[in-house]
Design a protein around this motif. Sequence first.
Motif, PDB file in Angstrom:
ATOM      1  N   LEU A 344      43.900 -21.196  22.502  1.00 39.94           N
ATOM      2  CA  LEU A 344      43.961 -21.611  23.898  1.00 39.94           C
ATOM      3  C   LEU A 344      42.583 -21.603  24.549  1.00 39.94           C
ATOM      4  N   MET A 345      41.617 -20.918  23.932  1.00 40.65           N
ATOM      5  CA  MET A 345      40.272 -20.828  24.488  1.00 40.65           C
ATOM      6  C   MET A 345      39.558 -22.174  24.345  1.00 40.65           C
ATOM      7  N   PRO A 346      38.541 -22.428  25.186  1.00 42.24           N
ATOM      8  CA  PRO A 346      37.785 -23.682  25.074  1.00 42.24           C
ATOM      9  C   PRO A 346      37.266 -23.955  23.661  1.00 42.24           C
ATOM     10  N   THR A 347      36.820 -22.899  22.980  1.00 44.27           N
ATOM     11  CA  THR A 347      36.520 -23.014  21.556  1.00 44.27           C
ATOM     12  C   THR A 347      37.159 -21.818  20.865  1.00 44.27           C
ATOM     13  N   ASP A 348      37.901 -22.078  19.820  1.00 45.99           N
ATOM     14  CA  ASP A 348      38.684 -21.038  19.152  1.00 45.99           C
ATOM     15  C   ASP A 348      37.760 -20.078  18.400  1.00 45.99           C
ATOM     16  N   PRO A 349      37.608 -18.828  18.859  1.00 48.79           N
ATOM     17  CA  PRO A 349      36.683 -17.899  18.182  1.00 48.79           C
ATOM     18  C   PRO A 349      37.176 -17.449  16.814  1.00 48.79           C
ATOM     19  N   LEU A 350      38.445 -17.686  16.502  1.00 50.80           N
ATOM     20  CA  LEU A 350      38.985 -17.267  15.203  1.00 50.80           C
ATOM     21  C   LEU A 350      39.172 -18.439  14.240  1.00 50.80           C
ATOM     22  N   ALA A 351      38.736 -19.638  14.657  1.00 50.24           N
ATOM     23  CA  ALA A 351      38.968 -20.830  13.830  1.00 50.24           C
ATOM     24  C   ALA A 351      38.325 -20.700  12.445  1.00 50.24           C
ATOM     25  N   PHE A 352      37.184 -20.008  12.390  1.00 49.27           N
ATOM     26  CA  PHE A 352      36.475 -19.915  11.108  1.00 49.27           C
ATOM     27  C   PHE A 352      37.278 -19.142  10.069  1.00 49.27           C
ATOM     28  N   THR A 353      38.212 -18.287  10.501  1.00 49.41           N
ATOM     29  CA  THR A 353      38.985 -17.503   9.533  1.00 49.41           C
ATOM     30  C   THR A 353      39.972 -18.374   8.768  1.00 49.41           C
ATOM     31  N   ASP A 354      40.415 -19.484   9.374  1.00 45.63           N
ATOM     32  CA  ASP A 354      41.308 -20.411   8.694  1.00 45.63           C
ATOM     33  C   ASP A 354      40.549 -21.511   7.958  1.00 45.63           C
ATOM     34  N   ALA A 355      39.334 -21.788   8.403  1.00 44.21           N
ATOM     35  CA  ALA A 355      38.569 -22.888   7.809  1.00 44.21           C
ATOM     36  C   ALA A 355      37.204 -22.389   7.334  1.00 44.21           C
ATOM     37  N   SER A 356      36.164 -22.595   8.154  1.00 43.36           N
ATOM     38  CA  SER A 356      34.817 -22.163   7.767  1.00 43.36           C
ATOM     39  C   SER A 356      33.978 -21.971   9.016  1.00 43.36           C
ATOM     40  N   TRP A 357      32.739 -21.540   8.812  1.00 42.00           N
ATOM     41  CA  TRP A 357      31.809 -21.348   9.920  1.00 42.00           C
ATOM     42  C   TRP A 357      31.583 -22.619  10.714  1.00 42.00           C
ATOM     43  N   ALA A 358      31.861 -23.773  10.110  1.00 38.52           N
ATOM     44  CA  ALA A 358      31.613 -25.057  10.776  1.00 38.52           C
ATOM     45  C   ALA A 358      32.418 -25.203  12.057  1.00 38.52           C
ATOM     46  N   GLU A 359      33.569 -24.522  12.160  1.00 37.62           N
ATOM     47  CA  GLU A 359      34.430 -24.666  13.337  1.00 37.62           C
ATOM     48  C   GLU A 359      33.832 -24.035  14.582  1.00 37.62           C
ATOM     49  N   LEU A 360      32.781 -23.245  14.444  1.00 35.65           N
ATOM     50  CA  LEU A 360      32.147 -22.616  15.601  1.00 35.65           C
ATOM     51  C   LEU A 360      30.968 -23.431  16.120  1.00 35.65           C
ATOM     52  N   THR A 361      30.581 -24.484  15.412  1.00 35.80           N
ATOM     53  CA  THR A 361      29.451 -25.296  15.841  1.00 35.80           C
ATOM     54  C   THR A 361      29.871 -26.207  16.985  1.00 35.80           C
ATOM     55  N   PRO A 362      28.938 -26.648  17.849  1.00 32.21           N
ATOM     56  CA  PRO A 362      29.272 -27.584  18.930  1.00 32.21           C
ATOM     57  C   PRO A 362      29.948 -28.847  18.387  1.00 32.21           C
ATOM     58  N   ASP A 363      30.830 -29.434  19.181  1.00 35.22           N
ATOM     59  CA  ASP A 363      31.651 -30.550  18.705  1.00 35.22           C
ATOM     60  C   ASP A 363      30.826 -31.737  18.223  1.00 35.22           C
ATOM     61  N   ALA A 364      29.721 -32.031  18.910  1.00 37.64           N
ATOM     62  CA  ALA A 364      28.916 -33.192  18.520  1.00 37.64           C
ATOM     63  C   ALA A 364      28.326 -33.025  17.125  1.00 37.64           C
ATOM     64  N   ALA A 365      28.049 -31.779  16.722  1.00 37.47           N
ATOM     65  CA  ALA A 365      27.451 -31.525  15.403  1.00 37.47           C
ATOM     66  C   ALA A 365      28.477 -31.083  14.372  1.00 37.47           C
ATOM     67  N   ARG A 366      29.714 -30.867  14.787  1.00 36.54           N
ATOM     68  CA  ARG A 366      30.699 -30.281  13.875  1.00 36.54           C
ATOM     69  C   ARG A 366      31.001 -31.135  12.651  1.00 36.54           C
ATOM     70  N   PRO A 367      31.130 -32.477  12.766  1.00 33.45           N
ATOM     71  CA  PRO A 367      31.393 -33.265  11.548  1.00 33.45           C
ATOM     72  C   PRO A 367      30.353 -33.045  10.455  1.00 33.45           C
ATOM     73  N   PHE A 368      29.083 -32.926  10.845  1.00 33.76           N
ATOM     74  CA  PHE A 368      28.015 -32.700   9.867  1.00 33.76           C
ATOM     75  C   PHE A 368      28.110 -31.285   9.294  1.00 33.76           C
ATOM     76  N   ALA A 369      28.474 -30.327  10.139  1.00 33.30           N
ATOM     77  CA  ALA A 369      28.638 -28.947   9.662  1.00 33.30           C
ATOM     78  C   ALA A 369      29.815 -28.849   8.697  1.00 33.30           C
TER      79      ALA A 369
END
Length: 400
Positions: A344-369
């Motif tokens: 529910l947060m603007p950016t999910d602080p726990l997203a990396f636990t399901d995927a990778s560190w890339a989910e914490l990067t800004p949205d514009a750079a996330r595809p490359f991460a």
Amino acid sequence: VWHNGENYTVYVNANPAVARSINGANMEGMNFGLLGKVGREMAANFTTRNPLFIATNFTRDYILAGTLLSAKEGMGYMGSFQKNIPRAVAVIAKSMAGKENLNNKHEMYYREFLLQGGATGFSKILELNTVARQLEREAKKGGKKNAIDYSLMLLDTVGAVNDLIENTTRLATYMTSRERGRTVTQSIHDAKNVTVNFNQKGAGSSVAKNAFERTILNSVQVIRPLYLFSNAAIQSLSNVAKATVQHPGRMATVFAGYAAAGFIGPLIAGLLGGADGEEDYMMLGEWERQNNFCVYTPNGFIKIPIPHELRVFYKMGDNVYQMLKEEKSMEEAFIDTIHSFSDLMPTDPLAFTDASWAELTPDAARPFAQIAANTTFMGTRIYNEWASDYAPGYTKVSTN
């Protein structure tokens, strides 16, 4: 300000905060240049320029507005709001076609709604010099159109339909408030804040009363330009929180109702389709099942998107069902629920636990991460890194 082609300077002989707000001088934020601009363009592509966004945006807005109005205003108001939905669609469509009739009460309400600034949405306000440059370009072309012009016309059409959808629930709310004798000002406030008021951005640290508040507000100003829809996420959570504080009993009923709906979803599918219906329901992907009302039909499921702010409770009901069926442990269900609230947060602080560190990067750079980390947002591999170097490239790509 400009009025009828004339430039006027307006002096507000009142609280200076009013003038600062009108001029946007009370907003203290950070400018991330290209990164922020790319993020804004991505947001527009996901929303106003996306034809698929039309239906999902309407259903989420409509369900969220109806749910919150039933808690804040009562069932009588909500019933009138439902009746005004088709009227609002008809009035906006008629106005867009240039066939406005101000002798009609509801069309007069729409004119008030527009003049008092009730219309809102994820849109870009063009400055005067930008409009002037566009007109100059059109004049140089002499009315001739090319492929780019037709593409822009198509995008404008999609944007217009999205604006219609975006303002349908707001106009229906405005009509309902006016019919109940409320003032224009109060009715505009009701309409703009029935879901997310995109014209409201916050004043940043300029309103901070102490160092702690300044730190929190400054961090928000960093998050907003870097992560898409942060403003919408913050406002929607604020709306639900305010409704919960003001009407705790009604909102508790709302939350319990969504949880119950998530629990009985497979049971209803079983009633409609027998044992196969319940089995087919549980064979849907978990994300698909927990983020939509899935209505069973003989030809498949009709999926109605659930508002982001309320699907966490729907998901809790689905998890309880899986626990009772011994398809998920209590620990797994608990962790899943924690992730739901985190999302529910603007950016999910726990997203990396399901995927990778890339989910914490800004949205514009996330595809490359994500490419660098070789993971999608769901945690699956983008390509098979262990495949033979001599294998054709298409065989290395993972599919869902």
